[in-house]
Motif scaffolding. Structure first.
Motif, PDB file in Angstrom:
ATOM      1  N   ALA A  88     -57.252  35.171  24.551  1.00 52.49           N
ATOM      2  CA  ALA A  88     -57.035  33.780  24.621  1.00 52.49           C
ATOM      3  C   ALA A  88     -56.420  33.560  25.943  1.00 52.49           C
ATOM      4  N   VAL A  89     -55.678  34.358  26.645  1.00 46.54           N
ATOM      5  CA  VAL A  89     -55.016  33.955  27.886  1.00 46.54           C
ATOM      6  C   VAL A  89     -56.066  33.456  28.964  1.00 46.54           C
ATOM      7  N   PHE A  90     -57.069  34.334  29.139  1.00 39.43           N
ATOM      8  CA  PHE A  90     -57.957  34.266  30.071  1.00 39.43           C
ATOM      9  C   PHE A  90     -59.131  32.958  29.768  1.00 39.43           C
ATOM     10  N   GLY A  91     -59.253  32.639  28.235  1.00 36.45           N
ATOM     11  CA  GLY A  91     -60.030  31.682  28.255  1.00 36.45           C
ATOM     12  C   GLY A  91     -59.315  30.168  28.375  1.00 36.45           C
ATOM     13  N   ALA A  92     -57.887  30.339  28.103  1.00 35.82           N
ATOM     14  CA  ALA A  92     -57.257  28.928  28.374  1.00 35.82           C
ATOM     15  C   ALA A  92     -57.228  28.699  29.824  1.00 35.82           C
ATOM     16  N   ALA A 141     -44.719  20.393  21.821  1.00 34.17           N
ATOM     17  CA  ALA A 141     -43.686  20.391  21.203  1.00 34.17           C
ATOM     18  C   ALA A 141     -43.852  21.553  20.117  1.00 34.17           C
ATOM     19  N   LEU A 142     -45.056  21.468  19.651  1.00 35.81           N
ATOM     20  CA  LEU A 142     -45.339  22.396  18.340  1.00 35.81           C
ATOM     21  C   LEU A 142     -45.678  24.059  19.075  1.00 35.81           C
ATOM     22  N   VAL A 143     -46.154  23.995  20.290  1.00 32.02           N
ATOM     23  CA  VAL A 143     -46.405  25.225  21.062  1.00 32.02           C
ATOM     24  C   VAL A 143     -45.011  25.803  21.363  1.00 32.02           C
ATOM     25  N   PRO A 187     -41.790  32.394  28.167  1.00 28.65           N
ATOM     26  CA  PRO A 187     -42.887  32.160  28.996  1.00 28.65           C
ATOM     27  C   PRO A 187     -43.262  30.790  29.062  1.00 28.65           C
ATOM     28  N   SER A 188     -42.721  29.688  28.563  1.00 26.38           N
ATOM     29  CA  SER A 188     -42.919  28.348  28.577  1.00 26.38           C
ATOM     30  C   SER A 188     -42.044  27.751  29.639  1.00 26.38           C
ATOM     31  N   GLY A 189     -41.012  28.460  30.157  1.00 26.18           N
ATOM     32  CA  GLY A 189     -40.278  28.051  31.331  1.00 26.18           C
ATOM     33  C   GLY A 189     -38.977  27.456  30.753  1.00 26.18           C
ATOM     34  N   ALA A 190     -38.789  27.556  29.392  1.00 22.43           N
ATOM     35  CA  ALA A 190     -37.245  27.152  28.953  1.00 22.43           C
ATOM     36  C   ALA A 190     -36.178  28.066  29.369  1.00 22.43           C
ATOM     37  N   PRO A 191     -35.219  27.455  29.429  1.00 17.18           N
ATOM     38  CA  PRO A 191     -33.978  28.639  29.800  1.00 17.18           C
ATOM     39  C   PRO A 191     -33.855  29.517  28.600  1.00 17.18           C
ATOM     40  N   LEU A 212     -52.439  28.057  26.735  1.00  8.81           N
ATOM     41  CA  LEU A 212     -52.051  29.185  27.521  1.00  8.81           C
ATOM     42  C   LEU A 212     -50.607  29.717  27.271  1.00  8.81           C
ATOM     43  N   LEU A 213     -49.767  28.900  27.190  1.00 11.23           N
ATOM     44  CA  LEU A 213     -48.314  29.266  26.799  1.00 11.23           C
ATOM     45  C   LEU A 213     -48.443  30.001  25.421  1.00 11.23           C
ATOM     46  N   LEU A 214     -49.072  29.589  24.573  1.00 14.89           N
ATOM     47  CA  LEU A 214     -49.214  30.148  23.081  1.00 14.89           C
ATOM     48  C   LEU A 214     -49.847  31.423  23.090  1.00 14.89           C
ATOM     49  N   ALA A 215     -50.865  31.572  23.864  1.00 13.60           N
ATOM     50  CA  ALA A 215     -51.534  32.726  23.837  1.00 13.60           C
ATOM     51  C   ALA A 215     -50.735  33.915  24.714  1.00 13.60           C
TER      52      ALA A 215
END
Length: 325
Positions: free
Chosen positions: A152-156, A104-106, A17-21, A141-144
């Motif tokens: 947490a998705v909606f809060g972020a 990076a930690l995410v 979901p971060s967009g990474a390949p 948001l990426l983490l949630a």
């Protein structure tokens, strides 16, 4: 009803979901897309040199979509935590370094290599250093989205939207989340389509969020196709041929033809989604115009939604649209 396009095949998991390949695609997909300055800065960081990244982020300023894109791409490298930690040690209180470390930690947490709590704390620290910047909230948001909790998705997202109402990446992530909710009633009545059309309508006329309704259809297709290979062909044949889907594809393609701001950092992600939808809908002439603009800048999503080899799916659809296969 148009026949299912030949890009369909054995399904694979959705991309990070971060967009990474996706794993195995790193040699063929580049999350930097066509951002040459970003690729230069990333290469310099790989050699332990920070100046190019420092200058890149300074010049990006408060172009929030570009800043989010660039920091997210830099943070995807497995060595980014070390780079950012060294940078922050050398320049305590540097918001750019803190945000790079947080993202990076995410990414490490999304990959299961880091405790989510540490990533959340780093995002909070970065947000405190730059309260107006939505990018630390993009990290949350990426983490949630990947690790939860769902609330947490909606809060972020709310915090992101408060800082940048048109945040492109944030809207894509929210739409992907909404698409996974169970549908009720008619297939084209799913809430994700209403949410995407509302966001597109509320955005300025020249905002790339105009393409968000197509993103919603692609994400809902991902959910439907994931039920199994047998359903994938049926999903492609029906999903993109309903009256609402046809209207959305036509309107978004027409908007793209008139769009005069072809410099958005994530526009190629939108174009890949629109080309995918038109290909699945059996509209190769329209898809061809998009493939010409996309060039070789394929993105894992949405091509990974249809095939274990997303690059092969992209190339098959492109050849079909351009009359090469």
């Amino acid at each position: 009803m148009p026949p299912s396009p030949p890009l369909l095949g054995p399904l694979r998991a959705a991309p990070d979901p971060s967009g990474a390949p996706a794993p195995g695609a790193r040699d063929t997909f580049d999350a930097a897309l066509d951002d040459a300055e970003l690729r230069t800065a990333r290469a310099a960081l790989a050699q332990g040199r920070r100046q190019a990244a420092r200058s890149l982020l300074a010049h990006t300023g408060d172009d929030w979509d570009r800043r989010g894109h660039r920091l997210t791409v830099l943070a995807q490298d497995p060595r980014a935590t070390t780079w950012a930690g060294d940078w922050l040690t050398a320049e305590p209180g540097c918001a750019d370094a803190a945000t790079l470390l947080a993202l990076a930690l995410v990414h490490r947490a999304v990959r299961g290599e880091e405790e989510p709590g540490r990533a959340r704390d780093a995002c909070a620290a970065a947000a405190a250093l730059a309260p107006a910047d939505p990018t630390p909230w993009l990290g949350l948001l990426l983490l949630a989205r990947a690790r939860g909790p769902h609330s947490a998705v909606f809060g972020a997202f709310a915090e992101l939207r408060r800082r940048h109402p048109e945040h492109h990446h944030a809207h894509h992530l929210l739409i992907a989340c909404l698409a996974e909710r169970p549908g009720r009633g008619r297939a084209e009545a799913h809430e994700v389509y209403d949410a995407a059309e509302l966001a597109a309508a509320e955005a300025p006329a020249d905002s790339p969020l105009a393409v968000l309704p197509v993103i919603a259809y692609a994400e809902r297709y991902r959910v439907l196709a994931a039920t199994g290979p047998d359903h994938a062909g049926q999903a492609a044949a029906r999903h993109w041929s309903g009256p609402r889907a046809r209207r959305v594809l036509g309107a978004c393609f027409d908007w793209w033809l008139e769009w005069e701001h072809d410099e958005h950092p994530r526009r190629l992600i939108d174009l890949n989604h629109l080309a995918f939808g038109l290909s699945c809908a059996g509209r190769p002439a329209e898809a061809a115009a998009l493939f010409q603009r996309i060039g070789d800048h394929a993105t894992p999503a949405p091509w990974a939604y249809a095939h274990r080899d997303p690059l092969a799916a992209f190339r098959t659809a492109r050849a079909r649209a351009l009359g090469h296969g």
